[in-house]
Design a protein around this motif. Structure first.
Motif, short mmCIF file in Angstrom:
data_model
loop_
_atom_site.label_atom_id
_atom_site.label_comp_id
_atom_site.label_asym_id
_atom_site.label_seq_id
_atom_site.Cartn_x
_atom_site.Cartn_y
_atom_site.Cartn_z
N THR A 99 57.85 -12.14 48.25
CA THR A 99 56.63 -12.88 48.55
C THR A 99 57.01 -14.31 48.93
OG1 THR A 99 55.41 -11.58 46.93
CG2 THR A 99 54.41 -13.67 47.67
N PRO A 100 56.59 -14.78 50.13
CA PRO A 100 57.00 -16.11 50.56
C PRO A 100 56.38 -17.18 49.69
CG PRO A 100 55.34 -15.21 52.02
CD PRO A 100 55.73 -14.11 51.07
N ARG A 101 57.14 -18.23 49.47
CA ARG A 101 56.63 -19.38 48.71
C ARG A 101 55.99 -20.35 49.66
NH1 ARG A 101 61.08 -21.82 44.93
NH2 ARG A 101 59.23 -23.00 44.34
N LEU A 102 54.81 -20.80 49.29
CA LEU A 102 54.08 -21.71 50.15
C LEU A 102 54.65 -23.11 50.00
CD1 LEU A 102 50.42 -20.54 49.61
CD2 LEU A 102 52.05 -19.88 51.36
N LYS A 103 54.64 -23.83 51.13
CA LYS A 103 55.10 -25.20 51.12
C LYS A 103 53.94 -26.10 51.48
CE LYS A 103 59.72 -23.87 52.64
NZ LYS A 103 60.78 -24.08 53.63
N VAL A 104 53.81 -27.17 50.71
CA VAL A 104 52.75 -28.12 50.97
C VAL A 104 53.33 -29.28 51.75
CG1 VAL A 104 51.00 -29.61 49.95
CG2 VAL A 104 51.60 -27.45 48.85
N PRO A 293 59.58 -24.85 59.48
CA PRO A 293 58.86 -24.76 58.19
C PRO A 293 57.60 -25.60 58.13
CG PRO A 293 61.23 -25.04 57.84
CD PRO A 293 60.98 -25.29 59.29
N ARG A 294 57.48 -26.60 58.99
CA ARG A 294 56.28 -27.44 59.00
C ARG A 294 55.13 -26.80 59.76
NH1 ARG A 294 59.11 -33.08 60.95
NH2 ARG A 294 60.23 -33.58 59.03
N THR A 295 55.39 -25.73 60.45
CA THR A 295 54.36 -25.10 61.27
C THR A 295 53.37 -24.37 60.38
OG1 THR A 295 55.99 -24.80 63.04
CG2 THR A 295 53.95 -23.52 63.20
N ASN A 296 52.13 -24.86 60.34
CA ASN A 296 51.07 -24.27 59.50
C ASN A 296 51.57 -23.98 58.08
OD1 ASN A 296 48.76 -23.90 61.46
ND2 ASN A 296 50.35 -22.76 62.54
N PRO A 297 51.95 -25.00 57.33
CA PRO A 297 52.56 -24.77 56.01
C PRO A 297 51.61 -24.14 55.00
CG PRO A 297 52.07 -27.10 56.32
CD PRO A 297 51.80 -26.44 57.63
N ILE A 299 49.69 -21.53 55.54
CA ILE A 299 49.48 -20.12 55.86
C ILE A 299 50.74 -19.34 55.48
CG2 ILE A 299 48.93 -18.46 57.68
CD1 ILE A 299 47.46 -20.64 59.15
N PRO A 300 50.66 -18.41 54.56
CA PRO A 300 51.87 -17.69 54.10
C PRO A 300 52.59 -16.97 55.22
CG PRO A 300 50.03 -17.32 52.59
CD PRO A 300 49.46 -18.05 53.76
N LEU A 301 51.88 -16.48 56.22
CA LEU A 301 52.51 -15.74 57.31
C LEU A 301 53.65 -16.52 57.94
CD1 LEU A 301 52.54 -13.36 59.41
CD2 LEU A 301 50.88 -14.72 60.73
N PHE A 302 53.46 -17.81 58.14
CA PHE A 302 54.44 -18.62 58.86
C PHE A 302 55.55 -19.15 57.95
CE2 PHE A 302 50.44 -19.08 61.28
CZ PHE A 302 50.87 -18.47 62.46
N GLN A 303 55.50 -18.83 56.68
CA GLN A 303 56.58 -19.20 55.77
C GLN A 303 57.54 -18.06 55.51
OE1 GLN A 303 56.78 -22.47 55.12
NE2 GLN A 303 54.97 -22.48 56.44
N GLN A 304 57.30 -16.92 56.12
CA GLN A 304 58.22 -15.79 55.97
C GLN A 304 59.48 -16.03 56.80
OE1 GLN A 304 56.22 -12.05 56.81
NE2 GLN A 304 54.29 -12.84 55.99
N PRO A 305 60.67 -15.81 56.23
CA PRO A 305 61.91 -16.03 56.99
C PRO A 305 61.96 -15.23 58.29
CG PRO A 305 62.39 -15.75 54.65
CD PRO A 305 60.93 -15.44 54.82
N LEU A 306 61.44 -14.02 58.28
CA LEU A 306 61.46 -13.20 59.49
C LEU A 306 60.63 -13.85 60.60
CD1 LEU A 306 62.32 -10.57 60.87
CD2 LEU A 306 60.29 -9.48 59.90
N GLU A 352 46.70 -13.68 57.64
CA GLU A 352 47.42 -14.82 57.09
C GLU A 352 48.39 -14.44 55.99
OE1 GLU A 352 43.99 -16.37 54.01
OE2 GLU A 352 43.88 -16.91 56.10
N ASN A 353 48.18 -13.28 55.33
CA ASN A 353 49.08 -12.83 54.25
C ASN A 353 49.88 -11.60 54.64
OD1 ASN A 353 48.37 -14.70 52.02
ND2 ASN A 353 46.34 -13.81 52.27
#
Length: 525
Positions: A99-104, A293-297, A299-306, A352-353
């Motif tokens: 599960t990706p960790r969200l970044k603020v 990593p700053r792109t839409n921080p 939204i969990p979708l964009f924090q996935q490494p893939l 988004e998830n």
């Protein structure tokens, strides 16, 4: 003192001059009775005076809190280490995705986490009051469905359900009482007023789109006319491919073109992507790697490494194929609408998830290639925004200043009195196409019209920015200091905007274009 503070605060924003191309008239006005209403009278009001209540105690704190999101700090430079070269194409992982960790974002003001409220049944017509637009990590989870949306072959038969969950947010500025809307999920059919997902009129429009797309040769002019007022979610992917010029109007040629262009894109990856660690391209790749990593921080979708690897490949290949501009901070935002739209073709809801790894490898590759080509088509029309000194943006900001001086002289004079320059807030509006001022769902709706308009991204966007600025005239005129105005203009309360607000904004933008685009004397004093 105001002049000294302003120069100190905007010490990084020195850009060069440029030129502006002619502006052409609009072709497709929105056939909506709301156009006849007064845009300023009907737009939702916001108490902007509350924004000043929590301003930083010192000007240095204000300067640090309002740096643009693409500014790089030294600490980020020191933390950067070139990663091990990944494979040139996506690989299907058989392990259970984490599960990706969200970044603020570091520019948001964190608040203390609040204990989750006890669930209580409420009547359907009662809405929870909204608490804030600044989210902390514990409050970012919006319970809008399962962790992963159901994967479907196509979204044409998907049932669009309105969101049944509500989150709790910490309040920092006064907002109207509105339901909380997912940042991405069910973008096209969920609006801020809580309207039903599909009305009779929308069903008729969807049938018209399907009829146009099913014809042997799609009439692109007719398709643009119907797209101006928004594109239904089910047909948005194919419509965007057609309107962007990625696909031909001839139906028989489309499949062959898709296969050829997708193969060509992955040929670029095999040919160039390994050079990202070369000395000549190292700085470009490093900047991309920092910005992703700053792109839409939120939204969990964009924090996935893939997903981040997909964005790195798209941006790096585009940069080395366009050496006149190369990669510029802000281009990373322009990939996200295409990526979400093409992903929604295979995901029924809760985009988004959604875990990207749940899709077949071939589908992942197709989404990546289509996002690259459509983004390239968009940037071909606004590339002067990203060449040296960004002359396109400089000229568009100047044109916005001239336009506002004719539309609303009170706002223009108020900016002069407070020594606020348009470049200080409108540069980001032009560089990111308002993507950092609006939720992603609103950006996608906005781009429906941009792609339907002739030169929508390059010229119609100017009038959208003018309408967007005048939308907040009451709040602007209520503030009399430089710091308060910049805080407002860089943190406008649009988190609850939906299709209704965007439709009114576009209607006002069309009115301004109709009045000023073919009347150059209106720009003169």
């Amino acid at each position: 003192m105001a002049t000294e503070n302003k120069l100190q605060f905007w010490r990084r924003n020195t850009k060069g001059p440029g030129s502006l191309q002619p502006i052409y008239g609009a072709q497709y006005p929105p056939l909506d009775p709301r156009v006849l209403r007064s845009f300023l009278k009907d737009a939702p009001k916001t108490n902007a005076m509350n924004i000043k209540s929590k301003k930083p105690s010192t000007f240095h704190e204000f300067a640090r809190s309002t740096n643009d999101a693409w500014d790089i700090d030294d600490e980020e430079d020191n933390d950067f280490f070139p990663p091990a070269p990944p494979s040139s194409v996506p690989t299907q992982s058989h392990s259970k995705p984490q599960t990706p960790r969200l970044k603020v974002s570091k520019h948001s003001t964190p608040t203390e986490p609040q204990p989750p409220p006890q669930p209580q049944p409420q009547p359907a017509d009662r809405l929870e009051p909204v608490q804030s637009t600044e989210l902390c990590q514990d409050q970012l989870k919006i319970d809008s469905g399962p962790t992963n949306g159901r994967v479907v072959k196509s979204s044409s038969d998907a049932h669009l359900n309105s969101s049944t969950a509500r989150g709790t947010l910490q309040k920092q500025q006064s907002l109207p009482v509105r339901p909380i809307i997912p940042l991405v999920a069910r973008i096209s059919d969920q609006n801020a007023s809580g309207a039903p997902p599909m009305t009779v009129r929308e069903k008729t429009r969807l049938d018209k789109f399907k009829q146009l797309l099913a014809s042997p040769y799609t009439d692109l002019d007719d398709l643009r006319k119907h797209s101006w007022s928004g594109i239904p979610r089910e047909v948005r992917p194919i419509t965007w491919r057609l309107l962007s010029g990625y696909l031909p109007a001839n139906m028989e040629r489309r499949e062959l073109v898709l296969q050829r262009k997708r193969k060509e894109y992955f040929g670029f990856i095999e040919q160039y992507y390994h050079s990202r660690t070369d000395e000549h391209h190292r700085d470009t790749y490093r900047q991309i790697h920092i910005d992703i990593p700053r792109t839409n921080p939120l939204i969990p979708l964009f924090q996935q490494p893939l997903v981040q690897e997909v964005f790195e490949r798209i941006l790096f290949i585009w940069a080395i194929r366009h050496p006149a501009s190369g990669y510029v901070q802000g281009i990373n935002d322009l990939v996200t609408p295409f990526f979400v739209v093409f992903l929604s073709e295979f995901v029924e809801e809760d985009v988004e998830n959604f875990e990207m790894a749940a899709l077949p490898l071939e589908t992942q590759r197709n989404i990546e290639a289509d996002s690259f080509w459509c983004m390239s088509k968009l940037l071909d029309g606004i590339q002067d925004n990203y060449t040296f000194a960004q002359p396109g943006i400089q000229t568009k900001v100047k044109a916005l200043e001239e336009l506002i001086s004719r539309i609303d002289e009170d706002v223009h004079l108020h900016f002069q009195k407070c020594e606020v320059e348009y470049l200080q807030f409108a540069f980001r509006w032009m560089n990111n196409l308002l993507m950092r001022e609006l939720p992603l769902r609103c950006t996608i709706r906005l781009w429906d019209t941009y792609q339907a308009e002739s030169e929508g991204f390059s010229h119609f966007h100017l009038y959208v920015c003018a309408a967007f600025l005048i939308k907040w005239r009451k709040e602007i005129l209520s503030m009399s200091d430089f710091q308060g105005l910049l805080m407002l203009l860089q943190n406008l309360p649009t988190i609850h905007w939906g299709n209704e607000e965007v439709g009114l904004l576009l209607a006002e933008a069309y009115r301004l274009k109709y009045m000023f685009a073919d009347a150059p004397s209106h720009y003169k004093r």
